[in-house]
Motif scaffolding. Structure first.
Motif, short mmCIF file in Angstrom:
data_model
loop_
_atom_site.label_atom_id
_atom_site.label_comp_id
_atom_site.label_asym_id
_atom_site.label_seq_id
_atom_site.Cartn_x
_atom_site.Cartn_y
_atom_site.Cartn_z
N THR A 14 0.77 -1.15 -0.08
CA THR A 14 0.02 -0.06 -0.05
C THR A 14 0.98 1.26 -0.05
O THR A 14 1.78 1.19 0.70
N ASP A 15 0.61 2.33 -0.89
CA ASP A 15 1.35 3.68 -0.84
C ASP A 15 0.37 4.60 -1.21
O ASP A 15 -0.21 4.71 -2.02
N LYS A 16 0.22 5.30 0.03
CA LYS A 16 -0.63 6.50 0.03
C LYS A 16 -0.24 7.51 -0.51
O LYS A 16 -1.05 8.43 -1.20
N ARG A 17 0.88 7.58 -1.21
CA ARG A 17 1.47 8.84 -2.39
C ARG A 17 1.18 8.45 -3.63
O ARG A 17 1.49 9.41 -4.38
N VAL A 18 0.76 7.39 -3.84
CA VAL A 18 0.63 6.92 -5.42
C VAL A 18 -0.40 7.76 -6.04
O VAL A 18 -1.76 8.17 -5.62
N GLU A 19 -0.11 8.41 -7.11
CA GLU A 19 -1.09 9.24 -7.86
C GLU A 19 -1.41 8.48 -9.30
O GLU A 19 -2.63 8.68 -9.40
N ASN A 20 -0.44 7.67 -9.79
CA ASN A 20 -1.00 6.88 -10.86
C ASN A 20 -0.17 5.95 -11.11
O ASN A 20 0.84 5.72 -10.93
N ILE A 21 -0.60 4.71 -12.00
CA ILE A 21 0.16 3.56 -12.28
C ILE A 21 0.23 3.48 -13.74
O ILE A 21 -0.76 3.53 -14.35
N GLU A 22 1.18 3.14 -14.23
CA GLU A 22 1.69 2.50 -15.67
C GLU A 22 1.84 0.98 -15.62
O GLU A 22 2.74 0.68 -14.99
N SER A 23 1.00 0.26 -16.35
CA SER A 23 0.82 -1.14 -16.20
C SER A 23 1.90 -1.58 -17.64
O SER A 23 1.34 -1.35 -18.64
N MET A 24 3.00 -2.27 -17.39
CA MET A 24 3.58 -2.96 -18.41
C MET A 24 3.53 -4.49 -18.16
O MET A 24 3.28 -4.88 -17.01
N GLU A 25 3.82 -5.27 -19.32
CA GLU A 25 3.94 -6.74 -19.08
C GLU A 25 5.00 -7.16 -17.93
O GLU A 25 6.26 -6.87 -18.31
N GLY A 26 4.59 -7.73 -17.04
CA GLY A 26 5.41 -8.19 -15.95
C GLY A 26 5.90 -7.21 -14.98
O GLY A 26 6.91 -7.55 -14.13
N SER A 27 5.56 -5.88 -15.05
CA SER A 27 6.17 -4.85 -14.23
C SER A 27 5.12 -3.64 -13.99
O SER A 27 4.21 -3.81 -14.70
N HIS A 28 5.24 -2.81 -12.93
CA HIS A 28 4.43 -1.80 -12.81
C HIS A 28 5.29 -0.61 -12.37
O HIS A 28 6.42 -1.12 -11.72
N VAL A 29 5.10 0.49 -12.58
CA VAL A 29 5.47 1.76 -12.46
C VAL A 29 4.84 2.30 -11.20
O VAL A 29 3.55 2.87 -11.45
N ILE A 30 5.43 2.60 -10.30
CA ILE A 30 4.65 3.32 -9.24
C ILE A 30 5.20 4.85 -8.98
O ILE A 30 6.35 5.12 -8.78
N LYS A 31 4.27 5.86 -9.22
CA LYS A 31 4.77 7.18 -9.07
C LYS A 31 4.34 7.75 -7.85
O LYS A 31 3.09 7.85 -7.68
N GLY A 32 5.14 8.48 -7.25
CA GLY A 32 4.90 9.11 -5.80
C GLY A 32 4.63 10.51 -6.17
O GLY A 32 5.08 11.01 -7.23
N ALA A 33 4.12 11.28 -5.25
CA ALA A 33 3.84 12.83 -5.09
C ALA A 33 4.96 13.53 -5.61
O ALA A 33 5.05 14.59 -6.11
N CYS A 59 14.86 -4.49 -17.36
CA CYS A 59 15.87 -3.75 -16.55
C CYS A 59 16.31 -2.62 -17.56
O CYS A 59 16.36 -1.33 -16.84
N THR A 60 16.61 -2.63 -18.76
CA THR A 60 16.99 -1.79 -19.65
C THR A 60 15.96 -0.75 -19.76
O THR A 60 16.40 0.42 -19.78
N GLU A 61 14.73 -1.09 -19.97
CA GLU A 61 13.73 -0.07 -20.10
C GLU A 61 13.68 0.92 -18.93
O GLU A 61 13.63 2.23 -18.87
N HIS A 62 13.65 0.33 -17.48
CA HIS A 62 13.67 1.07 -16.38
C HIS A 62 14.81 1.92 -15.97
O HIS A 62 14.91 3.04 -15.54
N LEU A 63 16.23 1.32 -16.24
CA LEU A 63 17.24 2.06 -16.32
C LEU A 63 17.23 3.27 -16.97
O LEU A 63 17.89 4.42 -16.70
N ASP A 64 16.89 3.07 -18.49
CA ASP A 64 16.95 4.15 -19.34
C ASP A 64 15.97 5.33 -19.19
O ASP A 64 16.08 6.26 -19.78
N ASN A 65 15.01 4.85 -18.38
CA ASN A 65 13.92 5.79 -18.14
C ASN A 65 14.46 6.69 -16.76
O ASN A 65 14.61 6.41 -15.83
N GLN A 66 14.77 8.10 -17.26
CA GLN A 66 15.24 9.01 -16.13
C GLN A 66 14.13 9.46 -14.89
O GLN A 66 14.88 9.90 -13.89
#
Length: 128
Positions: A14-33, A59-66
């Motif tokens: 549970t993350d109360k700071r979450v504003e939105n989620i982008e779903s990708m195959e096998g992974s999720h990106v959690i964006k905080g405030a 891993c490449t996708e996430h490491l390349d994402n600034q």
């Protein structure tokens, strides 16, 4: 993309700071405030060399994402882990350090947790 204003639970976290989620195959990106983001890579039940290409892609996708500041390896589904998987984790950990990003482990249990402990992964990865 799904926009969310309230508290959410994602894969048991549970993350109360979450504003939105982008779903990708096998992974999720959690964006905080604070726009600090963690990518959650959900590992398969058999984490071995056969998962190499997908693991490398994520891993490449996430490491390349600034905007992503950390990558969480979710071991909650992993029942089998071999030395190739440990080697892949170490290689990507070195790359993450070079990119000034954190890599974390969560959800390891049973034999998987024992293997990670024997490999002394707590010394290298943060456990959450």
């Amino acid at each position: 993309m799904i926009s969310i204003d309230s508290t959410i639970a994602l894969q048991g976290v549970t993350d109360k700071r979450v504003e939105n989620i982008e779903s990708m195959e096998g992974s999720h990106v959690i964006k905080g405030a604070a726009m600090s983001q963690q990518a959650n890579i959900i590992l398969p039940s058999r984490f071995d060399y056969g998962y190499h290409k997908e693991f490398q892609r994520q891993c490449t996708e996430h490491l390349d994402n600034q905007s992503i500041t950390g990558i969480v390896f979710d071991f909650s589904r992993v029942e089998y882990l071999d030395s190739a998987a440990l080697g892949m984790m170490m290689m990507w950990q070195r790359r993450a350090v070079a990119a000034q990003k954190k890599m974390m482990i969560k959800g390891a249990k049973g034999a998987t947790a024992q293997i990670l402990e024997m490999a002394n992964m707590k010394r290298i990865f943060e456990y959450i």
